[in-house]
Scaffold this motif. Structure first.
Motif, PDB file in Angstrom:
ATOM      1  N   GLN A 236      -5.003  -6.343  -5.976  1.00 20.63           N
ATOM      2  CA  GLN A 236      -4.631  -6.226  -4.557  1.00 20.63           C
ATOM      3  C   GLN A 236      -3.114  -6.190  -4.410  1.00 20.63           C
ATOM      4  OE1 GLN A 236      -6.765  -9.734  -3.032  1.00 20.63           O
ATOM      5  NE2 GLN A 236      -8.231  -8.325  -2.119  1.00 20.63           N
ATOM      6  N   ILE A 237      -2.686  -5.948  -3.188  1.00 23.49           N
ATOM      7  CA  ILE A 237      -1.275  -6.122  -2.815  1.00 23.49           C
ATOM      8  C   ILE A 237      -1.227  -7.258  -1.812  1.00 23.49           C
ATOM      9  CG2 ILE A 237      -0.645  -3.736  -3.231  1.00 23.49           C
ATOM     10  CD1 ILE A 237      -0.799  -4.846   0.339  1.00 23.49           C
ATOM     11  N   PRO A 238      -0.107  -7.948  -1.633  1.00 27.67           N
ATOM     12  CA  PRO A 238       1.154  -7.716  -2.309  1.00 27.67           C
ATOM     13  C   PRO A 238       1.279  -8.559  -3.583  1.00 27.67           C
ATOM     14  CG  PRO A 238       1.474  -9.317  -0.559  1.00 27.67           C
ATOM     15  CD  PRO A 238       0.027  -8.932  -0.536  1.00 27.67           C
TER      16      PRO A 238
ATOM     17  N   SER B 224      -0.894   2.331   4.188  1.00 24.22           N
ATOM     18  CA  SER B 224      -1.777   1.301   4.714  1.00 24.22           C
ATOM     19  C   SER B 224      -2.833   1.913   5.628  1.00 24.22           C
ATOM     20  CB  SER B 224      -0.969   0.261   5.513  1.00 24.22           C
ATOM     21  OG  SER B 224      -1.859  -0.656   6.114  1.00 24.22           O
TER      22      SER B 224
ATOM     23  N   PHE C 166      -4.682   2.916  -3.890  1.00 23.55           N
ATOM     24  CA  PHE C 166      -5.882   2.091  -4.103  1.00 23.55           C
ATOM     25  C   PHE C 166      -6.352   2.208  -5.552  1.00 23.55           C
ATOM     26  CE2 PHE C 166      -6.068   1.878   0.479  1.00 23.55           C
ATOM     27  CZ  PHE C 166      -6.598   0.613   0.697  1.00 23.55           C
TER      28      PHE C 166
ATOM     29  N   ARG D 246      -3.705 -10.425  13.285  1.00 25.39           N
ATOM     30  CA  ARG D 246      -4.925  -9.719  12.856  1.00 25.39           C
ATOM     31  C   ARG D 246      -6.022  -9.819  13.919  1.00 25.39           C
ATOM     32  NH1 ARG D 246      -6.879  -8.869   7.345  1.00 25.39           N
ATOM     33  NH2 ARG D 246      -7.944  -6.872   7.603  1.00 25.39           N
TER      34      ARG D 246
ATOM     35  N   ARG E 208       3.950  -9.928   5.868  1.00 29.48           N
ATOM     36  CA  ARG E 208       4.345 -11.346   5.942  1.00 29.48           C
ATOM     37  C   ARG E 208       5.359 -11.690   4.840  1.00 29.48           C
ATOM     38  NH1 ARG E 208      -1.691 -13.942   4.943  1.00 29.48           N
ATOM     39  NH2 ARG E 208      -2.188 -12.593   6.675  1.00 29.48           N
TER      40      ARG E 208
ATOM     41  N   LEU F 207      -0.365  -4.836   9.727  1.00 35.00           N
ATOM     42  CA  LEU F 207      -1.402  -5.848   9.501  1.00 35.00           C
ATOM     43  C   LEU F 207      -1.680  -6.099   8.021  1.00 35.00           C
ATOM     44  CD1 LEU F 207      -3.856  -4.822  12.360  1.00 35.00           C
ATOM     45  CD2 LEU F 207      -2.098  -6.605  12.363  1.00 35.00           C
ATOM     46  N   ALA F 208      -1.247  -5.207   7.155  1.00 40.78           N
ATOM     47  CA  ALA F 208      -1.431  -5.459   5.718  1.00 40.78           C
ATOM     48  C   ALA F 208      -0.498  -6.605   5.307  1.00 40.78           C
ATOM     49  CB  ALA F 208      -1.152  -4.194   4.916  1.00 40.78           C
ATOM     50  N   ARG F 209      -0.893  -7.291   4.245  1.00 41.04           N
ATOM     51  CA  ARG F 209      -0.226  -8.564   3.958  1.00 41.04           C
ATOM     52  C   ARG F 209       1.168  -8.444   3.350  1.00 41.04           C
ATOM     53  NH1 ARG F 209      -5.630  -9.934   3.428  1.00 41.04           N
ATOM     54  NH2 ARG F 209      -6.252 -11.984   4.189  1.00 41.04           N
TER      55      ARG F 209
ATOM     56  N   ASP G 203      -3.953   0.779   8.170  1.00 32.93           N
ATOM     57  CA  ASP G 203      -3.669   0.497   9.593  1.00 32.93           C
ATOM     58  C   ASP G 203      -2.629   1.458  10.187  1.00 32.93           C
ATOM     59  OD1 ASP G 203      -1.171  -0.355   8.804  1.00 32.93           O
ATOM     60  OD2 ASP G 203      -1.416  -2.417   9.469  1.00 32.93           O
TER      61      ASP G 203
ATOM     62  N   PHE H  86       0.846  -1.203   0.000  1.00 36.86           N
ATOM     63  CA  PHE H  86       0.000   0.000   0.000  1.00 36.86           C
ATOM     64  C   PHE H  86       0.875   1.244   0.000  1.00 36.86           C
ATOM     65  CE2 PHE H  86      -3.475  -2.355   2.518  1.00 36.86           C
ATOM     66  CZ  PHE H  86      -4.354  -2.387   1.439  1.00 36.86           C
TER      67      PHE H  86
ATOM     68  N   THR I 284      -0.230 -14.337  -0.853  1.00 34.32           N
ATOM     69  CA  THR I 284       0.885 -14.418   0.096  1.00 34.32           C
ATOM     70  C   THR I 284       1.299 -15.857   0.394  1.00 34.32           C
ATOM     71  OG1 THR I 284      -0.714 -14.135   1.903  1.00 34.32           O
ATOM     72  CG2 THR I 284       0.502 -12.184   1.178  1.00 34.32           C
TER      73      THR I 284
HETATM   74  N1  GTB Z   1      -5.483 -13.706  -0.365  1.00 38.58           N
HETATM   75  C1  GTB Z   1      -4.697 -12.526  -0.704  1.00 38.58           C
HETATM   76  C2  GTB Z   1      -3.261 -12.712  -0.212  1.00 38.58           C
HETATM   77  O1  GTB Z   1      -3.050 -13.419   0.793  1.00 38.58           O
HETATM   78  O2  GTB Z   1      -2.331 -12.200  -0.842  1.00 38.58           O
HETATM   79  C3  GTB Z   1      -5.364 -11.322  -0.089  1.00 38.58           C
HETATM   80  C4  GTB Z   1      -4.682 -10.031  -0.481  1.00 38.58           C
HETATM   81  C5  GTB Z   1      -5.369  -8.856   0.184  1.00 38.58           C
HETATM   82  O3  GTB Z   1      -6.402  -8.989   0.882  1.00 38.58           O
HETATM   83  N2  GTB Z   1      -4.812  -7.664  -0.043  1.00 38.58           N
HETATM   84  C6  GTB Z   1      -5.368  -6.463   0.533  1.00 38.58           C
HETATM   85  C7  GTB Z   1      -5.681  -5.454  -0.567  1.00 38.58           C
HETATM   86  O4  GTB Z   1      -4.949  -5.291  -1.497  1.00 38.58           O
HETATM   87  C8  GTB Z   1      -4.320  -5.814   1.465  1.00 38.58           C
HETATM   88  S1  GTB Z   1      -3.922  -6.864   2.830  1.00 38.58           S
HETATM   89  N3  GTB Z   1      -6.813  -4.752  -0.418  1.00 38.58           N
HETATM   90  C9  GTB Z   1      -7.187  -3.735  -1.341  1.00 38.58           C
HETATM   91  C10 GTB Z   1      -8.326  -4.150  -2.200  1.00 38.58           C
HETATM   92  O5  GTB Z   1      -8.751  -5.332  -2.168  1.00 38.58           O
HETATM   93  O6  GTB Z   1      -8.816  -3.264  -2.931  1.00 38.58           O
HETATM   94  C11 GTB Z   1      -5.515  -6.854   3.759  1.00 38.58           C
HETATM   95  C12 GTB Z   1      -5.485  -5.777   4.799  1.00 38.58           C
HETATM   96  C13 GTB Z   1      -5.883  -4.503   4.500  1.00 38.58           C
HETATM   97  C14 GTB Z   1      -5.880  -3.533   5.513  1.00 38.58           C
HETATM   98  C15 GTB Z   1      -5.494  -3.876   6.787  1.00 38.58           C
HETATM   99  N4  GTB Z   1      -5.518  -2.895   7.825  1.00 38.58           N
HETATM  100  O7  GTB Z   1      -5.711  -1.706   7.543  1.00 38.58           O
HETATM  101  O8  GTB Z   1      -5.355  -3.247   8.993  1.00 38.58           O
HETATM  102  C16 GTB Z   1      -5.096  -5.155   7.073  1.00 38.58           C
HETATM  103  C17 GTB Z   1      -5.101  -6.120   6.062  1.00 38.58           C
END
Ligand code: GTB
Length: 212
Positions: free
Chosen positions: A58-60, A11, A42, A173, A23, A18-20, A13, A8, A72
């Motif tokens: 999405q990321i990552p 992020s 975004f 999480r 990991r 907590l964003a992926r 958060d 992101f 991931t």
């Molecule tokens: N199954 C996929 C993986 O494991 O790689 C899921 C990837 C995923 O959910 N990515 C999220 C994303 O890109 C970011 S990590 N979302 C944007 C979208 O879908 O448009 C999930 C995440 C987001 C925010 C927080 N937070 O703010 O605490 C935590 C985790």
């Protein structure tokens, strides 16, 4: 060889890790691999250039020598198998570590994500007060089982592995809900993961981008 991941641009958060991408950063740090990070907004995530890397926008993502990966689980598995880190040499121990990697993603993470959805995204719905306790109980049931299996061991099966990296990442999480702390063995397990120097480096790297 240059490894590039996406994360992101900022992020939601605010740097709690907590964003992926955290990991993936953690796995790369455990493996001692240098990497670049391309930050995406975004909006950019849903544009063709990023969709070519990640079909769900999405990321990552992970790029290395013309290889492009998303998810991931697949990324951490690739780092572990192709860079000789995070998986034991013994065949059976390796298969069990991979099993924990899948268990983290397929059995433990889904109820935790359901809880995040219920608390954060559905908290203002008229039925949220009825639903939330049900979701919380499903998470507690899973935590009881996981805690019973871990017992007072340091890691899920012998040495720290990709399975532990993913399980700790998934359990992190749960912390904001307070439920993780209801399970002292699991809370201590997560703390052990967070104490690893590789995790600390990964956390600091994402914080440098996301700190408010
Ligand atoms: N199954 C996929 C993986 O494991 O790689 C899921 C990837 C995923 O959910 N990515 C999220 C994303 O890109 C970011 S990590 N979302 C944007 C979208 O879908 O448009 C999930 C995440 C987001 C925010 C927080 N937070 O703010 O605490 C935590 C985790």
């Amino acid at each position: 060889m240059t490894i590039t991941i996406t994360a992101f641009e900022r992020s939601p958060d605010g740097g709690k890790g907590l964003a992926r991408d955290t990991r993936v950063r953690w796995a790369l740090e455990e493996a001692g691999l240098p990497y670049d990070v391309r930050l995406v907004s975004f909006r950019a995530m849903k544009e063709p250039a990023h969709l070519a890397l990640h079909p769900f926008g999405q990321i990552p993502t992970y790029e290395e020598d013309g290889l492009v990966l998303f998810e991931t689980g697949a990324i951490v598995f690739h780092i572990a198998t192709h860079h000789g880190a995070l998986l034991p040499a013994d065949d059976h121990a390796r298969a069990r570590a991979i099993t924990w990697l899948f268990a983290a993603l397929n059995t433990v993470e889904p109820p935790i994500l359901e809880l995040v959805t219920a608390r954060i995204f559905e908290g203002d719905k008229p039925w949220a007060r009825d639903r939330l306790p049900l979701v919380e109980e499903r998470v507690r049931d899973r935590m009881k089982q996981l805690s019973a299996r871990l017992g007072d061991a340091d890691w899920l099966d012998g040495d720290f592995s990709a399975g532990d990296l993913m399980m700790v990442s998934v359990l992190l999480r749960l912390r904001p809900s307070g439920i993780l702390d209801e399970f002292p063995l699991l809370a201590a397990y997560v703390a052990r993961g967070e104490a690893r120097p590789a995790y600390q480096r990964a956390f600091a790297a994402q914080l440098a981008v996301n700190a408010p």
